[in-house]
Design a protein around this motif. Structure first.
Motif, PDB file in Angstrom:
ATOM      1  N   VAL A  68       0.840  -1.203   0.000  1.00 37.39           N
ATOM      2  CA  VAL A  68       0.000   0.000   0.000  1.00 37.39           C
ATOM      3  C   VAL A  68       0.872   1.250   0.000  1.00 37.39           C
ATOM      4  CG1 VAL A  68      -1.634   1.348   1.373  1.00 37.39           C
ATOM      5  CG2 VAL A  68      -1.969  -1.120   1.097  1.00 37.39           C
ATOM      6  N   VAL A  69       1.882   1.264   0.842  1.00 31.28           N
ATOM      7  CA  VAL A  69       2.766   2.424   0.919  1.00 31.28           C
ATOM      8  C   VAL A  69       3.477   2.642  -0.414  1.00 31.28           C
ATOM      9  CG1 VAL A  69       4.815   3.387   2.031  1.00 31.28           C
ATOM     10  CG2 VAL A  69       3.057   2.250   3.415  1.00 31.28           C
ATOM     11  N   ARG A  70       3.958   1.566  -1.035  1.00 31.92           N
ATOM     12  CA  ARG A  70       4.627   1.702  -2.337  1.00 31.92           C
ATOM     13  C   ARG A  70       3.664   2.276  -3.384  1.00 31.92           C
ATOM     14  NH1 ARG A  70       6.780  -3.411  -0.964  1.00 31.92           N
ATOM     15  NH2 ARG A  70       5.252  -4.437  -2.314  1.00 31.92           N
ATOM     16  N   ALA A  71       2.419   1.802  -3.358  1.00 31.77           N
ATOM     17  CA  ALA A  71       1.429   2.291  -4.316  1.00 31.77           C
ATOM     18  C   ALA A  71       1.158   3.777  -4.107  1.00 31.77           C
ATOM     19  CB  ALA A  71       0.139   1.486  -4.194  1.00 31.77           C
ATOM     20  N   LEU A  72       0.990   4.191  -2.851  1.00 34.98           N
ATOM     21  CA  LEU A  72       0.751   5.601  -2.570  1.00 34.98           C
ATOM     22  C   LEU A  72       1.975   6.452  -2.889  1.00 34.98           C
ATOM     23  CD1 LEU A  72      -1.276   5.334   0.759  1.00 34.98           C
ATOM     24  CD2 LEU A  72      -2.148   5.947  -1.501  1.00 34.98           C
ATOM     25  N   ASP A  73       3.158   5.907  -2.681  1.00 35.78           N
ATOM     26  CA  ASP A  73       4.389   6.618  -3.028  1.00 35.78           C
ATOM     27  C   ASP A  73       4.397   7.012  -4.506  1.00 35.78           C
ATOM     28  OD1 ASP A  73       5.850   6.934  -0.704  1.00 35.78           O
ATOM     29  OD2 ASP A  73       6.844   4.985  -0.860  1.00 35.78           O
ATOM     30  N   ARG A  74       3.850   6.135  -5.347  1.00 38.89           N
ATOM     31  CA  ARG A  74       3.883   6.386  -6.793  1.00 38.89           C
ATOM     32  C   ARG A  74       2.967   7.530  -7.210  1.00 38.89           C
ATOM     33  NH1 ARG A  74       3.618   0.664  -7.031  1.00 38.89           N
ATOM     34  NH2 ARG A  74       1.478   0.708  -7.858  1.00 38.89           N
ATOM     35  N   VAL A  75       1.894   7.771  -6.456  1.00 37.66           N
ATOM     36  CA  VAL A  75       0.904   8.745  -6.913  1.00 37.66           C
ATOM     37  C   VAL A  75       0.778   9.963  -5.997  1.00 37.66           C
ATOM     38  CG1 VAL A  75      -0.451   7.042  -8.180  1.00 37.66           C
ATOM     39  CG2 VAL A  75      -0.945   7.440  -5.752  1.00 37.66           C
ATOM     40  N   ALA A  76       1.384   9.931  -4.820  1.00 39.05           N
ATOM     41  CA  ALA A  76       1.282  11.064  -3.893  1.00 39.05           C
ATOM     42  C   ALA A  76       2.021  12.275  -4.434  1.00 39.05           C
ATOM     43  CB  ALA A  76       1.821  10.671  -2.525  1.00 39.05           C
ATOM     44  N   GLN A  77       1.412  13.440  -4.309  1.00 35.93           N
ATOM     45  CA  GLN A  77       2.017  14.693  -4.758  1.00 35.93           C
ATOM     46  C   GLN A  77       2.511  15.461  -3.534  1.00 35.93           C
ATOM     47  OE1 GLN A  77       2.341  15.723  -7.943  1.00 35.93           O
ATOM     48  NE2 GLN A  77       1.390  13.832  -8.711  1.00 35.93           N
ATOM     49  N   PRO A  78       3.795  15.801  -3.490  1.00 40.11           N
ATOM     50  CA  PRO A  78       4.331  16.497  -2.309  1.00 40.11           C
ATOM     51  C   PRO A  78       3.748  17.893  -2.164  1.00 40.11           C
ATOM     52  CG  PRO A  78       5.959  16.469  -4.064  1.00 40.11           C
ATOM     53  CD  PRO A  78       4.829  15.591  -4.524  1.00 40.11           C
ATOM     54  N   LEU A  79       3.512  18.276  -0.934  1.00 31.34           N
ATOM     55  CA  LEU A  79       2.985  19.595  -0.603  1.00 31.34           C
ATOM     56  C   LEU A  79       4.129  20.424  -0.028  1.00 31.34           C
ATOM     57  CD1 LEU A  79       0.262  21.164  -0.513  1.00 31.34           C
ATOM     58  CD2 LEU A  79      -0.004  20.327   1.838  1.00 31.34           C
ATOM     59  N   ARG A  80       4.431  21.542  -0.673  1.00 24.97           N
ATOM     60  CA  ARG A  80       5.572  22.363  -0.248  1.00 24.97           C
ATOM     61  C   ARG A  80       5.338  22.983   1.123  1.00 24.97           C
ATOM     62  NH1 ARG A  80       6.888  27.681  -0.416  1.00 24.97           N
ATOM     63  NH2 ARG A  80       4.966  28.226  -1.516  1.00 24.97           N
ATOM     64  N   THR A  81       4.128  23.479   1.330  1.00 27.44           N
ATOM     65  CA  THR A  81       3.787  24.152   2.571  1.00 27.44           C
ATOM     66  C   THR A  81       2.273  24.242   2.691  1.00 27.44           C
ATOM     67  OG1 THR A  81       4.079  26.199   3.878  1.00 27.44           O
ATOM     68  CG2 THR A  81       3.856  26.448   1.502  1.00 27.44           C
ATOM     69  N   THR A  82       1.798  24.518   3.883  1.00 26.64           N
ATOM     70  CA  THR A  82       0.380  24.836   4.059  1.00 26.64           C
ATOM     71  C   THR A  82       0.163  26.331   4.182  1.00 26.64           C
ATOM     72  OG1 THR A  82       0.577  24.566   6.467  1.00 26.64           O
ATOM     73  CG2 THR A  82      -0.116  22.633   5.190  1.00 26.64           C
ATOM     74  N   GLU A  83       1.228  27.111   4.251  1.00 28.44           N
ATOM     75  CA  GLU A  83       1.115  28.550   4.480  1.00 28.44           C
ATOM     76  C   GLU A  83       0.746  29.298   3.200  1.00 28.44           C
ATOM     77  OE1 GLU A  83       1.325  29.901   7.609  1.00 28.44           O
ATOM     78  OE2 GLU A  83       1.361  27.757   8.089  1.00 28.44           O
ATOM     79  N   PRO A  84      -0.195  30.252   3.285  1.00 30.58           N
ATOM     80  CA  PRO A  84      -0.563  31.028   2.099  1.00 30.58           C
ATOM     81  C   PRO A  84       0.536  31.981   1.691  1.00 30.58           C
ATOM     82  CG  PRO A  84      -1.657  31.909   4.040  1.00 30.58           C
ATOM     83  CD  PRO A  84      -0.969  30.648   4.475  1.00 30.58           C
ATOM     84  N   GLY A  85       0.516  32.353   0.397  1.00 30.40           N
ATOM     85  CA  GLY A  85       1.526  33.257  -0.121  1.00 30.40           C
ATOM     86  C   GLY A  85       2.647  32.481  -0.781  1.00 30.40           C
ATOM     87  N   GLY A  86       3.356  33.123  -1.674  1.00 28.18           N
ATOM     88  CA  GLY A  86       4.475  32.485  -2.343  1.00 28.18           C
ATOM     89  C   GLY A  86       4.045  31.611  -3.514  1.00 28.18           C
ATOM     90  N   ARG A  87       4.962  30.779  -3.957  1.00 23.68           N
ATOM     91  CA  ARG A  87       4.734  29.947  -5.134  1.00 23.68           C
ATOM     92  C   ARG A  87       3.670  28.876  -4.863  1.00 23.68           C
ATOM     93  NH1 ARG A  87       8.442  26.750  -5.691  1.00 23.68           N
ATOM     94  NH2 ARG A  87       9.631  27.143  -3.783  1.00 23.68           N
ATOM     95  N   THR A  88       2.923  28.528  -5.905  1.00 28.57           N
ATOM     96  CA  THR A  88       1.888  27.501  -5.766  1.00 28.57           C
ATOM     97  C   THR A  88       2.032  26.404  -6.816  1.00 28.57           C
ATOM     98  OG1 THR A  88       0.307  28.738  -7.140  1.00 28.57           O
ATOM     99  CG2 THR A  88       0.246  29.129  -4.753  1.00 28.57           C
ATOM    100  N   ALA A  89       3.236  26.251  -7.354  1.00 28.99           N
ATOM    101  CA  ALA A  89       3.434  25.215  -8.370  1.00 28.99           C
ATOM    102  C   ALA A  89       3.088  23.832  -7.835  1.00 28.99           C
ATOM    103  CB  ALA A  89       4.882  25.246  -8.874  1.00 28.99           C
ATOM    104  N   ASP A  90       3.286  23.630  -6.530  1.00 33.29           N
ATOM    105  CA  ASP A  90       2.985  22.311  -5.946  1.00 33.29           C
ATOM    106  C   ASP A  90       1.489  22.035  -5.882  1.00 33.29           C
ATOM    107  OD1 ASP A  90       3.013  24.455  -4.013  1.00 33.29           O
ATOM    108  OD2 ASP A  90       2.776  22.966  -2.440  1.00 33.29           O
ATOM    109  N   LEU A  91       0.651  23.044  -6.141  1.00 33.29           N
ATOM    110  CA  LEU A  91      -0.795  22.849  -6.113  1.00 33.29           C
ATOM    111  C   LEU A  91      -1.392  22.591  -7.495  1.00 33.29           C
ATOM    112  CD1 LEU A  91      -1.914  25.609  -3.566  1.00 33.29           C
ATOM    113  CD2 LEU A  91      -1.385  23.198  -3.137  1.00 33.29           C
ATOM    114  N   ARG A  92      -0.560  22.617  -8.527  1.00 33.00           N
ATOM    115  CA  ARG A  92      -1.096  22.450  -9.882  1.00 33.00           C
ATOM    116  C   ARG A  92      -1.746  21.086 -10.076  1.00 33.00           C
ATOM    117  NH1 ARG A  92       4.123  25.187 -12.874  1.00 33.00           N
ATOM    118  NH2 ARG A  92       3.595  27.367 -12.346  1.00 33.00           N
TER     119      ARG A  92
END
Length: 455
Positions: free
Chosen positions: A50-74
């Motif tokens: 399960v962990v390996r499967a989620l590793d393949r599709v999980a998208q990293p989140l840079r931060t939860t704080e507003p402001g700055g770049r949002t490329a990680d939310l695309r």
């Protein structure tokens, strides 16, 4: 949204939380830390898969704080697609990271997808007050939060930051203003202004029926102290609910569908009827409390849909996981959450996003009538919990589309397990249980959360 160990008391407290945003916190027993390494067995192998499967599709989140770049939310924007309403949950009602992430995602959706409304699981009347402020009304953000959200878990710096940004955005984008919606019933403070908005419309459009409307609303307005109101006899409260419904029927027959002034007056009258209908519950009867909560979730969904269709804009809906998603941890109290109603109404145009967390702090309220919100801290999830496995994914914080996850992960996610879930109430005996994969379309998992900041 908001504890005892049995359904009767749970129902009583959940009802109180709905109208007063306060509740009883069950004593937090120490939760054992995960045990040390164990031998490899079939269960270990399945979890590793399960962990390996989620590793393949999980998208990293840079931060939860507003402001700055949002490329990680695309990628999250791609998961949302063209949805008209996005429900964004919170595993607790009082954690900084959940509140900050709502602000961050709303900014992204405004700038990249044309969203125009932030909706919150707070009263319709509180929402009107905040909306007037973000449209350029007088005051300052912190005072408005205190006035509109006072006594709630949202009376926090994070929400002052959000509405301050919305107001600033509107100053620089006058052609496409942002709006704020309170989609809940009128509790805890319905006040008198919303009654007057209804009466003001009838006074202009149908002065001949104004005496009848005034007669029906006499004794109902204002409603400022819902806790005190719930102390009245059930029969009296049910009679008042009938009067509020009669007033709604009167307003319904007093205008022309499609007329803007009529539609708003009708919605205000509808909210009054919803509030008194909810407040007619019998606190001594768990079935009555459950029915009232079902009315409330239906009302929140209807109010959100009304607003979205009336304004024509896209809505980010902020609520507890158990209201934003399709499945709650307490299926007796919440057999069909707001999210399920919105899915029925919108189909693929509604997307539910849930939150999980492995450890950390949040706010709860341990006194029904007069207690303040206090910080509770929980340790890392134990091996039997959803969060234990979710936290083994290689990213510290991440999000994943549960609809398209690999089959081995979906099968695991569809199993009901203990999970961290705290509204105004945190119940740890027994622990809440949830099948994450059946509750949401998208999941955001955070390693650690902290208590929201006081104003």
């Amino acid at each position: 949204m908001a504890g005892g160990k049995r359904i009767g008391r749970r129902g009583l407290l959940a009802a109180t939380a709905a109208v007063a945003v306060t509740a009883v916190l069950a004593p937090v027993a120490a939760v054992a830390a995960p045990a040390g390494p164990v031998g490899v067995n079939a269960a270990d192998s399945r979890e590793a898969a399960v962990v390996r499967a989620l590793d393949r599709v999980a998208q990293p989140l840079r931060t939860t704080e507003p402001g700055g770049r949002t490329a990680d939310l695309r990628a999250l924007g791609t998961m949302i697609g063209d949805a008209k309403v996005v429900g964004l949950g919170e595993a607790t009602h009082g954690s900084h990271e959940f509140f900050a992430m709502k602000h961050r995602l709303f900014r992204h959706l405004v700038e990249e997808k044309g969203f125009t409304t932030f909706a919150l699981e707070t009263s319709w009347t509180s929402g009107l007050l905040i909306d007037e402020y973000v449209q350029g009304g007088s005051g300052d953000a912190r005072r408005i939060v205190k006035e509109a959200l006072g006594g709630s878990p949202w009376e926090r710096e994070e929400f002052a930051d959000l509405i301050s940004w919305m107001r600033d955005y509107n100053r620089s984008h006058p052609g496409r203003p942002l709006r704020f919606l309170g989609d809940d019933i009128g509790a805890p403070k319905l006040g008198d202004a919303v009654f007057e908005r209804v009466a003001g419309y009838v006074r202009q459009a149908r002065p001949d029926v104004l005496p009848a409307l005034d007669g029906l609303y006499a004794g109902l307005r204002p409603l400022d102290d819902t806790i005190a109101y719930l102390g009245r006899p059930v029969a009296e409260r049910r009679e008042n609910a009938a009067r509020a419904q009669q007033a709604l029927d009167l307003v319904t027959a007093s205008g022309t569908p499609g007329d803007d002034a009529y539609e708003w007056a009708l919605q205000h009258a509808r909210n009054i009827a919803q509030t008194f209908g909810f407040a007619a519950l019998d606190l001594a009867d768990p079935a009555s409390v459950s029915a009232a909560e079902q009315l409330r979730d239906r009302a929140m969904a209807d109010n959100t849909a009304w607003w979205q269709r009336r304004t024509g804009g896209k809505v980010l809906l902020s609520a507890h996981n158990g209201h934003a998603g399709y499945l709650a941890t307490d299926t007796f109290m919440y057999p069909e959450p707001q999210g399920a109603h919105l899915r029925d109404a919108y189909g693929r145009d509604y997307v539910a996003i849930g939150f999980t967390f492995d450890r950390g702090s949040f706010l709860t309220n341990d006194e029904v009538l007069a207690g303040g919100w206090k910080t509770v801290t929980v340790p890392p999830a134990t091996p039997d919990m959803n969060e234990y496995t979710l936290d083994r994914v290689r990213h510290r914080d991440y999000y994943v589309d549960l609809r398209s996850a690999p089959r081995v992960a979906r099968d695991w996610l569809d199993v009901t397990r203990p999970t961290y879930d705290a509204g105004s109430v945190f119940i740890n005996d027994p622990m809440p249980r949830l099948a994450v994969g059946r509750a949401y379309d998208v999941l955001i998992h955070l390693n650690e959360v902290h208590a929201a900041r006081k104003l």
